[in-house]
Write a protein that holds these residues in place. Sequence first.
Motif, PDB file in Angstrom:
ATOM      1  N   ALA A  99       0.834  -1.209   0.000  1.00 11.43           N
ATOM      2  CA  ALA A  99       0.000   0.000   0.000  1.00 11.43           C
ATOM      3  C   ALA A  99       0.868   1.259   0.000  1.00 11.43           C
ATOM      4  O   ALA A  99       0.493   2.285  -0.578  1.00 11.43           O
ATOM      5  N   PHE A 100       2.023   1.183   0.655  1.00  4.28           N
ATOM      6  CA  PHE A 100       2.947   2.317   0.712  1.00  4.28           C
ATOM      7  C   PHE A 100       3.362   2.748  -0.703  1.00  4.28           C
ATOM      8  O   PHE A 100       3.439   3.944  -1.003  1.00  4.28           O
ATOM      9  N   GLN A 101       3.598   1.786  -1.561  1.00  6.32           N
ATOM     10  CA  GLN A 101       3.967   2.117  -2.951  1.00  6.32           C
ATOM     11  C   GLN A 101       2.833   2.841  -3.658  1.00  6.32           C
ATOM     12  O   GLN A 101       3.059   3.779  -4.427  1.00  6.32           O
ATOM     13  N   ASN A 102       1.586   2.425  -3.386  1.00  4.97           N
ATOM     14  CA  ASN A 102       0.415   3.121  -3.950  1.00  4.97           C
ATOM     15  C   ASN A 102       0.330   4.562  -3.443  1.00  4.97           C
ATOM     16  O   ASN A 102       0.009   5.484  -4.205  1.00  4.97           O
ATOM     17  N   VAL A 103       0.622   4.732  -2.157  1.00  7.66           N
ATOM     18  CA  VAL A 103       0.588   6.071  -1.550  1.00  7.66           C
ATOM     19  C   VAL A 103       1.623   6.978  -2.217  1.00  7.66           C
ATOM     20  O   VAL A 103       1.313   8.110  -2.615  1.00  7.66           O
ATOM     21  N   LEU A 104       2.842   6.486  -2.352  1.00  4.45           N
ATOM     22  CA  LEU A 104       3.917   7.296  -2.944  1.00  4.45           C
ATOM     23  C   LEU A 104       3.623   7.625  -4.410  1.00  4.45           C
ATOM     24  O   LEU A 104       3.853   8.754  -4.856  1.00  4.45           O
ATOM     25  N   VAL A 121      -6.209  10.742   2.202  1.00  9.27           N
ATOM     26  CA  VAL A 121      -6.811   9.857   3.202  1.00  9.27           C
ATOM     27  C   VAL A 121      -6.693   8.416   2.716  1.00  9.27           C
ATOM     28  O   VAL A 121      -6.983   8.127   1.552  1.00  9.27           O
ATOM     29  N   THR A 122      -6.239   7.529   3.599  1.00 17.50           N
ATOM     30  CA  THR A 122      -6.183   6.093   3.287  1.00 17.50           C
ATOM     31  C   THR A 122      -6.901   5.330   4.402  1.00 17.50           C
ATOM     32  O   THR A 122      -7.204   5.887   5.462  1.00 17.50           O
ATOM     33  N   ASN A 123      -7.157   4.049   4.187  1.00 18.01           N
ATOM     34  CA  ASN A 123      -7.738   3.193   5.218  1.00 18.01           C
ATOM     35  C   ASN A 123      -6.671   2.840   6.252  1.00 18.01           C
ATOM     36  O   ASN A 123      -5.474   2.921   5.984  1.00 18.01           O
ATOM     37  N   PHE A 124      -7.124   2.428   7.445  1.00 18.81           N
ATOM     38  CA  PHE A 124      -6.186   1.851   8.406  1.00 18.81           C
ATOM     39  C   PHE A 124      -6.816   0.609   9.022  1.00 18.81           C
ATOM     40  O   PHE A 124      -8.032   0.431   9.007  1.00 18.81           O
ATOM     41  N   VAL A 125      -5.954  -0.255   9.544  1.00 26.15           N
ATOM     42  CA  VAL A 125      -6.382  -1.541  10.091  1.00 26.15           C
ATOM     43  C   VAL A 125      -6.107  -1.564  11.587  1.00 26.15           C
ATOM     44  O   VAL A 125      -4.998  -1.243  12.028  1.00 26.15           O
ATOM     45  N   PHE A 143     -16.276   9.350   1.027  1.00 27.38           N
ATOM     46  CA  PHE A 143     -15.489  10.077   0.031  1.00 27.38           C
ATOM     47  C   PHE A 143     -15.618   9.476  -1.361  1.00 27.38           C
ATOM     48  O   PHE A 143     -15.654   8.256  -1.516  1.00 27.38           O
ATOM     49  N   PRO A 144     -15.628  10.335  -2.385  1.00 27.03           N
ATOM     50  CA  PRO A 144     -15.500   9.825  -3.757  1.00 27.03           C
ATOM     51  C   PRO A 144     -14.120   9.205  -3.940  1.00 27.03           C
ATOM     52  O   PRO A 144     -13.167   9.593  -3.276  1.00 27.03           O
ATOM     53  N   LYS A 145     -14.032   8.220  -4.832  1.00 26.29           N
ATOM     54  CA  LYS A 145     -12.748   7.547  -5.071  1.00 26.29           C
ATOM     55  C   LYS A 145     -12.086   8.076  -6.329  1.00 26.29           C
ATOM     56  O   LYS A 145     -12.757   8.463  -7.282  1.00 26.29           O
ATOM     57  N   GLU A 146     -10.753   8.060  -6.308  1.00 24.65           N
ATOM     58  CA  GLU A 146      -9.923   8.321  -7.480  1.00 24.65           C
ATOM     59  C   GLU A 146     -10.223   9.653  -8.162  1.00 24.65           C
ATOM     60  O   GLU A 146     -10.249   9.759  -9.385  1.00 24.65           O
ATOM     61  N   LEU A 207      -7.537   7.423  -1.168  1.00 24.05           N
ATOM     62  CA  LEU A 207      -6.918   6.245  -1.766  1.00 24.05           C
ATOM     63  C   LEU A 207      -7.370   5.021  -0.971  1.00 24.05           C
ATOM     64  O   LEU A 207      -7.040   4.881   0.207  1.00 24.05           O
ATOM     65  N   ASP A 208      -8.138   4.151  -1.612  1.00 31.16           N
ATOM     66  CA  ASP A 208      -8.767   3.013  -0.937  1.00 31.16           C
ATOM     67  C   ASP A 208      -7.788   1.843  -0.805  1.00 31.16           C
ATOM     68  O   ASP A 208      -7.936   0.800  -1.442  1.00 31.16           O
ATOM     69  N   VAL A 209      -6.752   2.046   0.018  1.00 31.65           N
ATOM     70  CA  VAL A 209      -5.795   0.972   0.335  1.00 31.65           C
ATOM     71  C   VAL A 209      -5.629   0.887   1.852  1.00 31.65           C
ATOM     72  O   VAL A 209      -5.738   1.896   2.552  1.00 31.65           O
ATOM     73  N   ASN A 210      -5.364  -0.307   2.369  1.00 30.54           N
ATOM     74  CA  ASN A 210      -5.200  -0.538   3.808  1.00 30.54           C
ATOM     75  C   ASN A 210      -3.740  -0.289   4.189  1.00 30.54           C
ATOM     76  O   ASN A 210      -2.947  -1.216   4.337  1.00 30.54           O
TER      77      ASN A 210
END
Length: 339
Positions: A99-104, A121-125, A143-146, A207-210
């Motif tokens: 997910a970190f790569q997606n964030v960057l 904003v991202t998801n958290f676990v 939130f709307p995505k993308e 960004l819809d990633v955990n």
Amino acid sequence: MKLLSVAIPCYNSESYMEHCISTLLTGGEEVEIIIVDDGSVKDRTAEIADEYARRYPTICRAIHQENGGHGEAVNTGLKNATGIFFKVVDSDDWVNEEAFQNVLETLRRFVYGEETLDMLVTNFVYEKQGAKRKKVMKYHTAFPKEKVFGWNDVKFFMTGQYILMHSVIYRTGLLRQCGLELPKHTFYVDNIFVYQPLPHVKHIYYLDVNFYRYFIGRQDQSVNESVMIGRIDQQLLVTKLMLGYYDVMKISSRKLRHYMIQYLEIMMTVSSVLAIKSGTEENLEKKKELWQYLKKMNLPLYLRLRLGFLGQGCNLPGKGGRELLILGYKITQKFYGFN
């Protein structure tokens, strides 16, 4: 200049900080990891910080300071950040490397593209010790995505669904412009970190990633309920500070106004529940004083919160009323998996 600065407040964190740092190192040279040793004395935290700064001189920085608490460590991280964006990762937490790569990649797109970004904003676990099922805090209903959006495009926040420090990355310049400075020697300031900048935020991306893994389970953890009751004065202080930053009833964006009022409502509720669960007359008096403080400071907001469902629940009369509130709190706690 780095793409992202990550501050890691560390206080006697030797047993878990290396796992946190190692997950962040996967971000490579675009990331700056600021390890803030907040006056650790009992263990090797300071040595570990220096070791990472020595091994990864272009990525890791070790800063040592007198103990000032979590908020002061975040302040130090922000003052020293050279990244375009800024995130806080607590030393007992970690991030998902994929997910970190997606964030960057997302942050990079904004830096080199035409659009501005104030808040990602991202998801958290919830990595709750002993829990069979990991609860994920997602924001797809809100939130709307993308796409880049503003407060007027926000959809629906469900009960218990809040933007927390774990889920947010701010533009560094925005945090400095809004004058963010967290109080020293105070727990629960992560609420201020998220709340105070909100009216300055114009451009948001979900960004819809955990991404963030939020560990819950240590007995001495600040969110452990018995610890929170012992630190109720700090919870009350943070709540009062948040009540005073803005007259939220006058915020022009209806959806931002509604969200910030909801946030204050939950802060008032948590403070009230902790005071009641402590079982002491002294803390019940502090709860009463908190509501009187709000009434004196902002009557329209007081009426909005006091007459709402949670406000009425927090102020049910007598022992029976207090027991009913605790029962409701326990049900919510079990359902949402916090503490």
